[in-house]
Scaffold this active site. Structure first.
Site, PDB file in Angstrom:
ATOM      1  N   ASN A  91       0.819  -1.287   0.052  1.00  0.00           N
ATOM      2  CA  ASN A  91      -0.214   0.045  -0.324  1.00  0.00           C
ATOM      3  C   ASN A  91       0.548   1.032  -0.594  1.00  0.00           C
ATOM      4  O   ASN A  91       0.913   1.675   0.628  1.00  0.00           O
ATOM      5  CB  ASN A  91      -0.704   0.242   1.321  1.00  0.00           C
ATOM      6  CG  ASN A  91      -1.720   1.191   1.402  1.00  0.00           C
ATOM      7  OD1 ASN A  91      -1.620   2.061   0.344  1.00  0.00           O
ATOM      8  ND2 ASN A  91      -2.498   1.167   2.721  1.00  0.00           N
ATOM      9  N   LYS A  93       0.226   4.431  -0.559  1.00  0.00           N
ATOM     10  CA  LYS A  93      -0.508   5.812   0.197  1.00  0.00           C
ATOM     11  C   LYS A  93      -0.269   6.406  -0.458  1.00  0.00           C
ATOM     12  O   LYS A  93      -0.064   6.222  -2.146  1.00  0.00           O
ATOM     13  CB  LYS A  93      -0.056   5.783   1.196  1.00  0.00           C
ATOM     14  CG  LYS A  93      -0.400   4.110   2.192  1.00  0.00           C
ATOM     15  CD  LYS A  93       0.290   4.261   3.998  1.00  0.00           C
ATOM     16  CE  LYS A  93      -0.115   3.041   4.456  1.00  0.00           C
ATOM     17  NZ  LYS A  93       0.094   3.147   6.003  1.00  0.00           N
ATOM     18  N   HIS A 149      -9.604   1.749   4.955  1.00  0.00           N
ATOM     19  CA  HIS A 149      -7.852   1.808   5.572  1.00  0.00           C
ATOM     20  C   HIS A 149      -8.285   2.187   6.672  1.00  0.00           C
ATOM     21  O   HIS A 149      -9.062   3.114   6.685  1.00  0.00           O
ATOM     22  CB  HIS A 149      -6.945   2.281   4.358  1.00  0.00           C
ATOM     23  CG  HIS A 149      -5.516   1.763   5.563  1.00  0.00           C
ATOM     24  ND1 HIS A 149      -5.364   2.656   6.409  1.00  0.00           N
ATOM     25  CD2 HIS A 149      -4.671   1.432   4.855  1.00  0.00           C
ATOM     26  CE1 HIS A 149      -3.617   2.847   6.517  1.00  0.00           C
ATOM     27  NE2 HIS A 149      -4.351   1.728   5.880  1.00  0.00           N
ATOM     28  N   GLU A 180      -7.265   4.329   7.987  1.00  0.00           N
ATOM     29  CA  GLU A 180      -6.482   6.049   7.470  1.00  0.00           C
ATOM     30  C   GLU A 180      -7.686   6.881   6.946  1.00  0.00           C
ATOM     31  O   GLU A 180      -8.083   7.940   7.225  1.00  0.00           O
ATOM     32  CB  GLU A 180      -5.148   6.311   6.322  1.00  0.00           C
ATOM     33  CG  GLU A 180      -3.893   5.867   7.322  1.00  0.00           C
ATOM     34  CD  GLU A 180      -2.933   5.941   6.848  1.00  0.00           C
ATOM     35  OE1 GLU A 180      -3.438   5.836   4.794  1.00  0.00           O
ATOM     36  OE2 GLU A 180      -1.838   5.102   7.490  1.00  0.00           O
ATOM     37  N   GLU A 188      -5.033  -4.870  10.375  1.00  0.00           N
ATOM     38  CA  GLU A 188      -4.184  -3.863  10.832  1.00  0.00           C
ATOM     39  C   GLU A 188      -4.057  -2.937  12.051  1.00  0.00           C
ATOM     40  O   GLU A 188      -4.787  -1.938  12.524  1.00  0.00           O
ATOM     41  CB  GLU A 188      -3.819  -2.353   9.772  1.00  0.00           C
ATOM     42  CG  GLU A 188      -4.145  -3.213   8.396  1.00  0.00           C
ATOM     43  CD  GLU A 188      -3.274  -2.354   7.507  1.00  0.00           C
ATOM     44  OE1 GLU A 188      -2.108  -2.957   7.188  1.00  0.00           O
ATOM     45  OE2 GLU A 188      -3.823  -1.432   6.929  1.00  0.00           O
ATOM     46  N   GLY A 234       2.971   2.353  10.872  1.00  0.00           N
ATOM     47  CA  GLY A 234       3.979   3.793  10.727  1.00  0.00           C
ATOM     48  C   GLY A 234       4.767   3.808  11.784  1.00  0.00           C
ATOM     49  O   GLY A 234       5.329   5.130  11.929  1.00  0.00           O
ATOM     50  N   SER A 286       3.413  -1.499  10.111  1.00  0.00           N
ATOM     51  CA  SER A 286       5.386  -2.140  10.268  1.00  0.00           C
ATOM     52  C   SER A 286       5.474  -3.172   9.979  1.00  0.00           C
ATOM     53  O   SER A 286       7.094  -3.729  10.938  1.00  0.00           O
ATOM     54  CB  SER A 286       5.223  -1.530  11.774  1.00  0.00           C
ATOM     55  OG  SER A 286       5.168  -0.318  12.125  1.00  0.00           O
TER      56      SER A 286
END
Ligand code: 13P
Length: 255
Positions: free
Chosen positions: A10, A12, A96, A98, A168, A174, A214
Site C-alpha cells: 500500500n 499510500k 483502511h 486512515e 491492521e 507507521g 510496521s
C-alpha cells in the site's frame, strides 16, 4: 486449506507515475517470475495506467487504494469500479484506518464499497483493526467483530474466495511497533472464527487474512509463519524494492 500468501504494497500518497514505473520494474525483476506467492502493488490512482501496462506481462498484480461505492455520475473526485477494471486492477483496499479516521468512513459506507467491488469482479482487501485505546480497554474483539460483521453485511457467499481481510492494528501503522507473532495469530484466529460464523467452515477457510502494521523484512518471517496469517499489507516498507521484496522472499521461504 492451503492459502496462497499475498504480499500487497500500500503505497499510500507516495510516488509519481514515473517513480512508480521504476519501482515496479525493480519489483518485477526481483520477484516477478514466480507464482508461489501472490505479489500486489497498490499505487495512487495517478500511476495505475502506467503500472498497468507494465504488470500485464508478469506475475505482479495491481490494486487500488480506494473506490467509490457509486457506479457513475455526479460524484466529483471519485473513481468507479468500472474505471479500475478497465485498467486491469484486481484488488482494491477498502476501509483502511486512515480512510476511517481522516475521511470519516464508517462500517456501513465501507460495506457499500465492498459490495460494489465484489459485484464488479474486484477483490476487496477489507481493512480492520483496533486503536491503542480500544486495545487497552480490552475491546479488540468487540471492535474487530463489528467491523467484520457490519463491513461484510450481505457479502455474497459465492464470492467469498475473492475476499481478503487485512488486520491492521491502528497503533502499529507507521509507528515501528509491530504486533508480536502471538498477538497477530490470536486476533487472526478470532477473525476466522467470525468468518466461520458468517460463511461456514469451508468458505471461511479460503479467506486470506493479511497482517499490516510496521511489517518489514526483519519481522516478516515470524508473522507469516503463523497459521492464520496469510500475507501482509505493507506500508512504509513497500516503498523500496529491497524491503518489499525482502518480505516477499520471507513468504517464499515459508511456502
Ligand atoms: P506501515 O507498514 O507503514 O506500518 O503501514 C501499514 C499500512 O497501513 C498498510 O496498509
Amino acid at each position: 486449506m492451503n492459502r496462497k500468501n499475498l504480499i500487497a504494497g500500500n503505497w499510500k500518497m507516495n510516488k509519481t507515475a514515473s517513480e512508480a514505473v521504476d519501482l515496479v520494474k525493480e519489483i518485477s525483476s526481483m520477484v516477478g517470475g514466480q507464482s508461489t506467492v501472490q505479489v500486489c502493488v497498490c499505487p495512487p490512482f495517478t500511476s495505475l495506467a502506467k503500472v498497468s501496462e507494465l504488470v500485464e506481462q508478469n506475475e505482479i498484480m495491481l490494486g487500488a487504494q480506494n473506490m467509490s461505492e457509486k457506479s457513475a455520475g455526479a460524484f466529483t473526485g471519485e473513481i468507479s469500479a468500472e474505471m479500475l477494471r478497465d485498467l486491469y486492477v484486481s484488488f482494491v483496499i477498502l476501509g483502511h484506518s486512515e480512510r476511517r479516521q481522516l475521511f470519516g468512513e464508517s462500517n456501513s459506507t465501507i460495506n457499500a464499497k465492498v459490495l460494489t467491488a465484489v459485484n464488479n469482479n474486484l477483490k476487496p482487501i477489507y481493512c480492520i483493526g483496533e486503536t491503542l485505546e480500544e486495545r487497552e480497554q480490552g475491546r479488540i474483539l468487540e471492535i474487530v467483530g463489528s467491523q467484520v460483521r457490519e463491513g461484510l453485511d450481505s457479502f455474497p457467499i459465492r464470492s467469498v474466495e475473492h475476499l481478503v481481510i487485512a488486520y491492521e492494528p491502528v497503533w502499529a501503522i507507521g509507528t515501528g511497533k509491530t504486533a508480536t507473532n502471538e498477538m497477530a495469530q490470536e486476533v487472526h484466529s478470532e477473525i476466522r472464527n467470525i468468518l466461520v460464523e458468517l460463511f461456514g467452515q469451508t468458505p471461511a477457510s479460503s479467506i486470506r487474512i493479511l497482517y499490516g502494521g510496521s511489517m518489514k523484512p526483519e519481522n516478516a518471517a515470524g508473522l507469516l509463519a503463523q497459521p492464520d496469517v496469510d500475507g501482509g499489507l505493507i506500508g512504509g516498507a513497500s516503498l523500496t524494492s529491497r524491503s518489499f521484496c525482502g518480505i516477499v522472499k520471507s513468504a517464499l521461504e515459508l511456502s
